[in-house]
Write a protein that holds these residues in place. Structure first.
Motif, PDB file in Angstrom:
ATOM      1  N   ARG A  41       0.790  -1.229   0.000  1.00  0.00           N
ATOM      2  CA  ARG A  41       0.000   0.000   0.000  1.00  0.00           C
ATOM      3  C   ARG A  41       0.815   1.267   0.000  1.00  0.00           C
ATOM      4  NH1 ARG A  41      -4.461  -1.022   4.445  1.00  0.00           N
ATOM      5  NH2 ARG A  41      -5.762  -2.553   3.369  1.00  0.00           N
ATOM      6  N   ARG A  42       2.103   1.147   0.324  1.00  0.00           N
ATOM      7  CA  ARG A  42       2.922   2.349   0.201  1.00  0.00           C
ATOM      8  C   ARG A  42       4.255   1.959  -0.418  1.00  0.00           C
ATOM      9  NH1 ARG A  42       7.916   1.879   2.111  1.00  0.00           N
ATOM     10  NH2 ARG A  42       8.169   1.553   4.338  1.00  0.00           N
ATOM     11  N   VAL A  43       4.757   2.866  -1.250  1.00  0.00           N
ATOM     12  CA  VAL A  43       6.027   2.602  -1.926  1.00  0.00           C
ATOM     13  C   VAL A  43       7.034   3.685  -1.542  1.00  0.00           C
ATOM     14  CG1 VAL A  43       4.997   1.388  -3.886  1.00  0.00           C
ATOM     15  CG2 VAL A  43       5.304   3.869  -4.011  1.00  0.00           C
ATOM     16  N   LYS A  44       8.273   3.275  -1.426  1.00  0.00           N
ATOM     17  CA  LYS A  44       9.361   4.224  -1.173  1.00  0.00           C
ATOM     18  C   LYS A  44      10.257   4.190  -2.399  1.00  0.00           C
ATOM     19  CE  LYS A  44      13.317   3.772   1.636  1.00  0.00           C
ATOM     20  NZ  LYS A  44      13.950   3.501   2.952  1.00  0.00           N
ATOM     21  N   LEU A  45      10.300   5.319  -3.109  1.00  0.00           N
ATOM     22  CA  LEU A  45      11.070   5.385  -4.347  1.00  0.00           C
ATOM     23  C   LEU A  45      12.461   5.943  -4.055  1.00  0.00           C
ATOM     24  CD1 LEU A  45       8.302   7.037  -6.606  1.00  0.00           C
ATOM     25  CD2 LEU A  45       8.699   4.583  -6.161  1.00  0.00           C
ATOM     26  N   LYS A  46      13.478   5.259  -4.521  1.00  0.00           N
ATOM     27  CA  LYS A  46      14.831   5.779  -4.384  1.00  0.00           C
ATOM     28  C   LYS A  46      15.011   6.911  -5.386  1.00  0.00           C
ATOM     29  CE  LYS A  46      16.598   3.086  -1.193  1.00  0.00           C
ATOM     30  NZ  LYS A  46      17.194   3.625   0.057  1.00  0.00           N
ATOM     31  N   VAL A  47      15.580   8.027  -4.933  1.00  0.00           N
ATOM     32  CA  VAL A  47      15.796   9.175  -5.812  1.00  0.00           C
ATOM     33  C   VAL A  47      17.243   9.648  -5.699  1.00  0.00           C
ATOM     34  CG1 VAL A  47      13.399   9.995  -5.756  1.00  0.00           C
ATOM     35  CG2 VAL A  47      15.027  10.813  -4.016  1.00  0.00           C
ATOM     36  N   ARG A  48      17.636  10.458  -6.674  1.00  0.00           N
ATOM     37  CA  ARG A  48      18.935  11.125  -6.656  1.00  0.00           C
ATOM     38  C   ARG A  48      18.838  12.255  -7.679  1.00  0.00           C
ATOM     39  NH1 ARG A  48      21.847   6.376  -9.686  1.00  0.00           N
ATOM     40  NH2 ARG A  48      21.154   6.814 -11.793  1.00  0.00           N
TER      41      ARG A  48
ATOM     42  N   ALA B 120      16.706   9.515  -0.614  1.00  0.00           N
ATOM     43  CA  ALA B 120      17.844   9.944  -1.442  1.00  0.00           C
ATOM     44  C   ALA B 120      19.185   9.428  -0.933  1.00  0.00           C
ATOM     45  CB  ALA B 120      17.880  11.471  -1.520  1.00  0.00           C
ATOM     46  N   ASN B 121      19.226   8.816   0.225  1.00  0.00           N
ATOM     47  CA  ASN B 121      20.512   8.350   0.775  1.00  0.00           C
ATOM     48  C   ASN B 121      21.608   9.413   0.644  1.00  0.00           C
ATOM     49  OD1 ASN B 121      19.222   5.417  -0.256  1.00  0.00           O
ATOM     50  ND2 ASN B 121      20.166   5.405   1.762  1.00  0.00           N
ATOM     51  N   GLN B 122      21.295  10.639   1.057  1.00  0.00           N
ATOM     52  CA  GLN B 122      22.290  11.719   1.204  1.00  0.00           C
ATOM     53  C   GLN B 122      22.770  12.328  -0.109  1.00  0.00           C
ATOM     54  OE1 GLN B 122      25.263  10.957   4.379  1.00  0.00           O
ATOM     55  NE2 GLN B 122      24.813   8.776   4.179  1.00  0.00           N
ATOM     56  N   ALA B 123      22.047  12.110  -1.204  1.00  0.00           N
ATOM     57  CA  ALA B 123      22.588  12.463  -2.516  1.00  0.00           C
ATOM     58  C   ALA B 123      22.538  13.951  -2.865  1.00  0.00           C
ATOM     59  CB  ALA B 123      21.862  11.662  -3.593  1.00  0.00           C
ATOM     60  N   TYR B 124      21.836  14.771  -2.077  1.00  0.00           N
ATOM     61  CA  TYR B 124      21.686  16.184  -2.445  1.00  0.00           C
ATOM     62  C   TYR B 124      22.516  17.088  -1.543  1.00  0.00           C
ATOM     63  CZ  TYR B 124      17.603  14.654  -5.099  1.00  0.00           C
ATOM     64  OH  TYR B 124      16.775  14.028  -5.989  1.00  0.00           O
ATOM     65  N   GLY B 125      22.795  18.288  -2.070  1.00  0.00           N
ATOM     66  CA  GLY B 125      23.381  19.343  -1.248  1.00  0.00           C
ATOM     67  C   GLY B 125      22.266  20.261  -0.776  1.00  0.00           C
ATOM     68  N   PRO B 126      22.551  21.073   0.254  1.00  0.00           N
ATOM     69  CA  PRO B 126      21.513  21.948   0.820  1.00  0.00           C
ATOM     70  C   PRO B 126      20.898  22.896  -0.204  1.00  0.00           C
ATOM     71  CG  PRO B 126      23.505  22.004   2.168  1.00  0.00           C
ATOM     72  CD  PRO B 126      23.822  21.165   0.976  1.00  0.00           C
ATOM     73  N   SER B 127      21.624  23.232  -1.278  1.00  0.00           N
ATOM     74  CA  SER B 127      21.074  24.164  -2.273  1.00  0.00           C
ATOM     75  C   SER B 127      19.890  23.551  -3.016  1.00  0.00           C
ATOM     76  CB  SER B 127      22.168  24.577  -3.269  1.00  0.00           C
ATOM     77  OG  SER B 127      22.586  23.443  -4.002  1.00  0.00           O
ATOM     78  N   ALA B 128      19.676  22.253  -2.880  1.00  0.00           N
ATOM     79  CA  ALA B 128      18.555  21.601  -3.575  1.00  0.00           C
ATOM     80  C   ALA B 128      17.248  21.724  -2.800  1.00  0.00           C
ATOM     81  CB  ALA B 128      18.877  20.125  -3.811  1.00  0.00           C
ATOM     82  N   THR B 129      17.287  22.343  -1.620  1.00  0.00           N
ATOM     83  CA  THR B 129      16.103  22.374  -0.742  1.00  0.00           C
ATOM     84  C   THR B 129      14.832  22.832  -1.451  1.00  0.00           C
ATOM     85  OG1 THR B 129      17.548  22.815   1.123  1.00  0.00           O
ATOM     86  CG2 THR B 129      15.204  23.286   1.456  1.00  0.00           C
ATOM     87  N   GLY B 130      14.908  23.969  -2.142  1.00  0.00           N
ATOM     88  CA  GLY B 130      13.718  24.515  -2.803  1.00  0.00           C
ATOM     89  C   GLY B 130      13.194  23.583  -3.887  1.00  0.00           C
ATOM     90  N   ARG B 131      14.114  23.031  -4.664  1.00  0.00           N
ATOM     91  CA  ARG B 131      13.689  22.133  -5.745  1.00  0.00           C
ATOM     92  C   ARG B 131      13.024  20.870  -5.197  1.00  0.00           C
ATOM     93  NH1 ARG B 131      18.915  21.390  -8.508  1.00  0.00           N
ATOM     94  NH2 ARG B 131      19.458  22.896  -6.933  1.00  0.00           N
ATOM     95  N   ILE B 132      13.627  20.292  -4.163  1.00  0.00           N
ATOM     96  CA  ILE B 132      13.038  19.087  -3.561  1.00  0.00           C
ATOM     97  C   ILE B 132      11.633  19.406  -3.062  1.00  0.00           C
ATOM     98  CG2 ILE B 132      13.181  17.471  -1.604  1.00  0.00           C
ATOM     99  CD1 ILE B 132      16.269  17.720  -1.815  1.00  0.00           C
ATOM    100  N   ARG B 133      11.509  20.556  -2.391  1.00  0.00           N
ATOM    101  CA  ARG B 133      10.206  20.915  -1.840  1.00  0.00           C
ATOM    102  C   ARG B 133       9.165  21.023  -2.948  1.00  0.00           C
ATOM    103  NH1 ARG B 133      11.301  25.416   1.606  1.00  0.00           N
ATOM    104  NH2 ARG B 133      11.515  24.039   3.394  1.00  0.00           N
TER     105      ARG B 133
END
Ligand code: OSB
Ligand code: MG
Length: 371
Positions: free
Chosen positions: A159-166, A190-203
């Protein structure tokens, strides 16, 4: 309950499908199993989740095998009253090595529960007979293939899926899954794959696709970056790699860096620590749930027992055996039941019957240590 011998087994199992994350592709899992035998003939099992290479964490099969063979197993065999507590006090002298500690503790707790004649989960205070689970889905070759894979998991009953992203595999595939399945509960990791500058895009992409939870987007030490994502987020922010013990959880709670906690037994040094962190999170109003490391049925059994505790309130990364391996080292595999659940084994200890034949088939080599 004297431990007479400890067998350390290096095992290997082929995954039914490759599992790709932001840190690499896994096709075949190599891991350690620990088999303890007591004077009175009880046998306890533990599975070590350290990987062949130090990609998820700094531990590996080689470092775990070294610290177990050189220190932990000789210490254990010397103990007059071996228990999770006495072993834990000795092992606490060493920094880190949590996955190696956890496997010894797990096998000792299996013995302890067997001696009491009760299921491990019950001994830990768990009351559930079935636990809710989801499925973690790796990076795929295309969004189409991902959608088809998710569709098959939903057909199977998850009923719920967790998608790996990067970076480069996020907004588009996640939106494709959302479009194909308007009602499914989607988490991402994401297993740590982003830098803090990605915050807005992720949101933005997470909100647009109504993602319920974003797990460990930033490096494990980046507590403030996670806190910035928490502020104003319409989804839960989950920590995995960042939380390894009580102090790291307290700091993250104090910094408001999480609204969900993935509790993995190996990462936090054992079942007792896992339960402590789960309860602490819950008391702080943070959702806790039991994570997985592609364990065989042996490690999964321990995880399912842990998840039977009321501290854990979200579906775990604890899928049925056929999500992972053709042969799960058990006589009876874990199967997905009604309502996206796994049954908590009812027998004493881990409560699963381990297939000696399957273990022998998976064994690459083993060493036995005697008191
Ligand atoms: O980050 O949760 C993770 C597997 C290996 C390493 C890290 C992770 C995972 C998973 C697998 O997501 C979950 C499972 O065992 O089903
Ligand atoms: Mg994770």
């Amino acid at each position: 309950m004297l431990v007479r011998s400890a067998r350390l087994i290096e095992a290997e199992l082929d995954l039914l499908e490759p599992f790709e994350t932001s840190f690499g592709v896994e096709r075949r899992r190599r891991f350690l199993l620990l088999r303890l035998e007591t004077r009175d003939g009880l046998v306890g099992w533990g599975e070590c989740v350290a990987g062949r290479e130090p990609l998820y964490s700094s531990e590996s099969v080689a470092t775990a095998e070294w610290v177990l063979a050189e220190y932990f197993l000789p210490w254990l065999l010397d103990l007059r009253r071996p228990s999770a507590e006495t072993f834990g006090r000795l092992a606490a002298r060493f920094r880190g090595q949590r996955m190696a500690r956890a496997v010894v503790e797990g096998a000792l707790l299996d013995l302890w529960a067997q001696k009491a004649g009760r299921p491990l989960g019950e001994m830990l205070g768990g009351r559930r007979r079935r636990v809710e689970v989801g499925v973690s889905v790796g990076i795929h070759a295309s969004p189409d293939r991902l959608v088809r894979r998710v569709g098959r998991y939903l057909d199977a009953g998850y009923r719920r899926v967790k998608l790996k992203v990067r970076p480069g595999w996020d907004a588009v595939p996640v939106a494709a899954v959302r479009r194909a399945f308007p009602d499914v509960e989607i988490w991402v990791d994401a297993n740590q794959a982003y830098g803090p500058s990605a915050t807005g895009r992720i949101r933005r992409w997470a909100s647009r696709s109504r993602v319920a939870q974003v797990e460990q987007p930033f490096p494990e030490r980046a507590i403030r970056a996670h806190a910035a994502l928490v502020r104003g987020a319409g989804f839960r922010v989950c920590l995995d790699e960042s939380i390894v013990d009580r102090p790291s959880l307290e700091d993250a709670l104090g910094g408001r860096a999480l609204t969900s906690l993935n509790v993995k037994v190996g990462r936090v040094g054992g079942l007792r620590s896992a339960l402590d962190l789960g309860r602490r999170a819950r008391a702080a109003g943070i959702a806790a749930w039991v994570g997985g490391m592609l364990e065989s049925g042996i490690g999964r059994a321990a995880n399912v027992h842990l998840a039977s505790h009321a501290a854990f309130g979200l579906p775990g990364d604890l899928s049925a055996s056929d999500r992972y391996y053709a042969d799960d080292l058990l006589e009876r595999p874990f199967v997905l039941g009604p309502g996206s659940t796994l049954e908590v084994p009812r027998g004493a200890g881990l409560g699963v019957e381990i297939s000696d034949r399957a273990v022998r088939r998976a064994t690459r080599r083993s060493r036995t240590f005697r008191a």
